[in-house]
Design an enzyme around this catalytic site. Structure first.
Site, PDB file in Angstrom:
ATOM      1  N   SER A 217       8.862 -18.798 118.685  1.00 21.61           N
ATOM      2  CA  SER A 217       8.678 -18.126 117.543  1.00 21.61           C
ATOM      3  C   SER A 217       7.828 -17.033 117.683  1.00 21.61           C
ATOM      4  O   SER A 217       7.545 -16.125 117.058  1.00 21.61           O
ATOM      5  CB  SER A 217       8.177 -18.942 116.591  1.00 21.61           C
ATOM      6  OG  SER A 217       6.855 -19.348 116.965  1.00 21.61           O
TER       7      SER A 217
ATOM      8  N   HIS B 197      14.331 -22.144 114.562  1.00 18.64           N
ATOM      9  CA  HIS B 197      14.408 -20.585 114.494  1.00 18.64           C
ATOM     10  C   HIS B 197      15.936 -19.942 114.935  1.00 18.64           C
ATOM     11  O   HIS B 197      15.867 -19.004 114.813  1.00 18.64           O
ATOM     12  CB  HIS B 197      13.296 -20.023 115.296  1.00 18.64           C
ATOM     13  CG  HIS B 197      12.005 -20.193 114.445  1.00 18.64           C
ATOM     14  ND1 HIS B 197      11.623 -19.378 113.476  1.00 18.64           N
ATOM     15  CD2 HIS B 197      11.074 -20.686 114.853  1.00 18.64           C
ATOM     16  CE1 HIS B 197      10.564 -19.516 113.177  1.00 18.64           C
ATOM     17  NE2 HIS B 197       9.791 -20.442 113.944  1.00 18.64           N
TER      18      HIS B 197
ATOM     19  N   LYS C 276      14.383 -22.804 106.754  1.00 17.36           N
ATOM     20  CA  LYS C 276      14.161 -21.469 107.489  1.00 17.36           C
ATOM     21  C   LYS C 276      15.422 -20.710 107.030  1.00 17.36           C
ATOM     22  O   LYS C 276      15.880 -20.583 105.944  1.00 17.36           O
ATOM     23  CB  LYS C 276      13.908 -21.521 109.052  1.00 17.36           C
ATOM     24  CG  LYS C 276      12.365 -22.205 109.136  1.00 17.36           C
ATOM     25  CD  LYS C 276      12.260 -21.715 110.539  1.00 17.36           C
ATOM     26  CE  LYS C 276      10.496 -22.137 110.910  1.00 17.36           C
ATOM     27  NZ  LYS C 276      10.588 -23.359 111.643  1.00 17.36           N
TER      28      LYS C 276
HETATM   29  C1  LIG Z   1       9.503 -24.474 111.704  1.00 21.35           C
HETATM   30  C2  LIG Z   1       9.713 -25.335 112.615  1.00 21.35           C
HETATM   31  C3  LIG Z   1       9.539 -26.749 112.578  1.00 21.35           C
HETATM   32  C4  LIG Z   1       9.174 -27.205 111.332  1.00 21.35           C
HETATM   33  O1  LIG Z   1      10.211 -27.561 110.232  1.00 21.35           O
HETATM   34  P1  LIG Z   1       9.687 -27.964 108.979  1.00 21.35           P
HETATM   35  O2  LIG Z   1      11.143 -28.422 108.387  1.00 21.35           O
HETATM   36  O3  LIG Z   1       8.983 -26.793 108.107  1.00 21.35           O
HETATM   37  O4  LIG Z   1       9.036 -29.299 109.118  1.00 21.35           O
HETATM   38  C5  LIG Z   1       9.601 -27.550 113.767  1.00 21.35           C
HETATM   39  N1  LIG Z   1      10.295 -26.860 114.825  1.00 21.35           N
HETATM   40  C6  LIG Z   1      10.313 -25.531 115.298  1.00 21.35           C
HETATM   41  C7  LIG Z   1      10.862 -25.023 116.388  1.00 21.35           C
HETATM   42  C8  LIG Z   1       9.930 -24.694 113.928  1.00 21.35           C
HETATM   43  O5  LIG Z   1       9.967 -23.632 113.895  1.00 21.35           O
END
Ligand SMILES: *Cc1c(COP(=O)(O)O)cnc(C)c1O
Length: 394
Positions: free
Chosen positions: A182, A210, A241
Site C-alpha cells: 500500500s 488492495h 475497498k
Molecule cells: C485494508 C487491508 C486489510 C483490512 O481490511 P478490512 O476489511 O478493512 O479489515 C487487510 N489487509 C490488507 C493488505 C489491507 O490493505
C-alpha cells in the site's frame, strides 16, 4: 487508581503530539465519493480505497435496502450456533467464482480473515515466511500462531529463497504476501514467488485487499495478472475497498483449508455473521463485476493518465501497477506541508513518512478511482503544481 493512569496517558499523548505523529481525523459531511464535503466545502478525495467508485453506487445501495427488507437488519449470532442465511452461501460462491477458487469463508473484515487464518492451519513444526511489508493484520495473525517465523525483504526473491532454505526442515511452509503493497503501489512478484514455492515445496497465501478489483486486465487480482488463477492455496480480501467499500472480509482457496477454518478459525466461530444488507449488496456487486469490465477499464485509464501527466510535469512518481501513486517528496516535514497545502487547494491526499515508510522516503500517496473524472485528475495535478511553486518557488 485512574488519576495515575490518566497522568501517564496524558504524557504519552503529549509525546505523540511533540513527535508530530498525532492523528487528527477529518470529518466528512457527505457520502464517500470523488467529491466530498468537509467543513462545508467541496473537496476532491484522492485518499480513499474507493478504487472502482462503488462506495456510492446507487445499484448497490438499492441492493442493500432490498436485502434488509427481505432478510432483516442483523443476524445477532455467530454462524456455528445459528447458521447463516442463503445469501451468505451465495456470496461465498460468488467470491470463489470471481477468483477461480474452490470455496470461501466470510468474516466481518479482512483484519479478521488474516487474524484467523494461520493459527488453525499451522503448528510449531511449520514455517510462515512473510514479506517484511505485509499488512498489520497479517503480522498480528502470525503472532497468534505457533509456527516458526521467517521474514524476507519486500519483494526480494533472493532473500525469499534464503528464508525458504532456512525453513527446509519444517513440516509445512507457507509464503505470505500482500498482492499490492500500500505504500509504493507495487505488485508482489507472484510468478517468481510461485516458482520458488514449487522449488522448495511451499504453499502460498496472497492478501488481495488492495489488488482485487484493480490488478489484472479484468480486475481479478494478482492471480489473473500472473496467470495463476486457481493455483494459489489461500487468498484473503476485503469488501471494504474496491468491492463497494462497506465492510466484510473473506478467505478463499482450497476447499479443505476453508473447511478447516470453519471448524477452528476463532474470528469466524466467535464473532457475528455479516449483516444481510451488506451480503445482498456484495452479491449484486459480484454480479456487476461479471457483467462488465467498464469500471476496471476506467480505473486503469485514469491511473495511466494521472501518472503520465505527473511525470510530464516533472514529479517523481514511483512505478505503480495498481491505483496507488506515490509522489516522492523524500523530506518528512515537507511532505506534511505538501499535504496541508493540497487540502487548502481542495484536494485530499495523505503524506506518509517514517516509520510508515523508510527514513528519507516521505511521499504523498494519491489513490486514483474510477469515480474520478478527467477534470478531477487535472485539478489534482494543477494543485500539485501550485503547491510546488509555493514551496519550492519554481
Ligand atoms: C485494508 C487491508 C486489510 C483490512 O481490511 P478490512 O476489511 O478493512 O479489515 C487487510 N489487509 C490488507 C493488505 C489491507 O490493505
Amino acid at each position: 487508581m485512574y488519576a495515575k493512569f490518566q497522568e501517564y496517558l496524558q504524557k504519552e499523548i503529549a509525546n505523540i503530539k511533540a513527535d508530530g505523529l498525532y492523528k487528527e481525523e477529518r470529518i466528512i459531511e457527505s457520502a464517500q465519493g470523488a467529491e466530498i464535503m468537509v467543513k462545508g466545502k467541496k473537496c476532491l478525495n484522492f485518499c480513499a480505497n474507493n478504487y472502482l467508485g462503488l462506495a456510492g453506487n446507487p445499484e448497490l445501495i438499492e441492493a442493500a435496502k432490498k436485502g434488509m427488507d427481505a432478510r432483516g437488519f442483523g443476524m445477532a449470532s455467530v454462524r456455528f450456533i445459528c447458521g447463516c442465511q442463503d445469501l451468505h452461501k451465495l456470496l461465498e460462491q460468488k467470491i470463489a467464482d470471481f477468483f477461480g477458487t474452490e470455496d470461501t469463508i466470510l468474516y466481518a473484515a479482512c483484519f479478521d480473515a488474516n487474524g484467523g487464518v494461520f493459527e488453525p492451519l499451522l503448528g510449531p513444526e511449520d514455517a510462515i515466511i512473510s514479506d517484511s511489508l505485509n499488512h498489520a493484520s497479517i503480522i498480528d495473525g502470525v503472532r497468534l500462531c505457533k509456527a516458526q517465523r521467517f521474514r524476507y525483504k519486500n519483494a526480494d526473491m533472493e532473500d525469499l529463497e534464503a528464508q525458504l532454505q532456512a525453513a527446509k526442515n519444517c513440516r509445512f511452509r507457507l509464503i505470505v504476501t500482500d498482492g499490492v503493497f500500500s505504500m509504493d503501489g507495487n505488485v508482489c512478484p507472484l510468478d517468481k514467488i510461485y516458482e520458488l514455492a514449487q522449488k522448495y515445496d511451499a504453499m502460498v497465501m496472497v492478501d488481495e485487499s488492495h489488488s482485487a478489483g484493480v490488478v489484472g486486465k479484468t480486475g481479478r487480482g494478482v492471480t489473473e495478472r500472473f496467470n495463476l488463477r486457481g493455483q494459489i492455496e489461500i487468498l484473503t480480501g476485503t469488501l471494504g475497498k474496491a468491492f463497494g467499500g462497506a465492510m466484510g472480509g473473506f478467505t478463499t482457496g482450497k476447499k479443505e483449508i476453508i473447511d478447516m477454518l470453519r471448524q477452528r478459525s476463532r474470528p469466524y466461530l466467535f464473532s457475528n455473521s455479516m449483516a444481510p444488507g451488506l451480503v445482498a449488496a456484495g452479491c449484486r456487486m459480484f454480479d456487476m463485476m461479471s457483467e462488465t469490465n467498464e469500471l476496471q477499464d476506467k480505473l486503469h485509464a485514469n491511473t495511466e493518465y494521472f501518472i503520465r501527466r505527473m511525470k510530464e510535469e516533472g514529479f517523481d512518481c514511483k512505478p505503480s501497477e495498481s491505483a496507488i501513486c506515490a509522489v516522492m517528496i523524500y523530506d518528512a516535514a515537507k511532505s506534511q506541508i505538501y499535504a496541508k497545502k493540497m487540502q487548502e487547494q481542495g484536494i485530499f491526499v495523505t503524506g506518509f513518512y517514517y516509520p510508515v515508510v523508510p527514513k528519507g522516503q516521505a511521499r504523498i500517496r494519491v489513490q486514483v478511482s474510477a469515480a474520478h473524472k478527467r477534470e478531477h485528475l487535472d485539478k489534482c495535478i494543477e494543485a500539485f503544481k501550485t503547491v510546488r511553486t509555493e514551496i519550492e518557488g519554481k
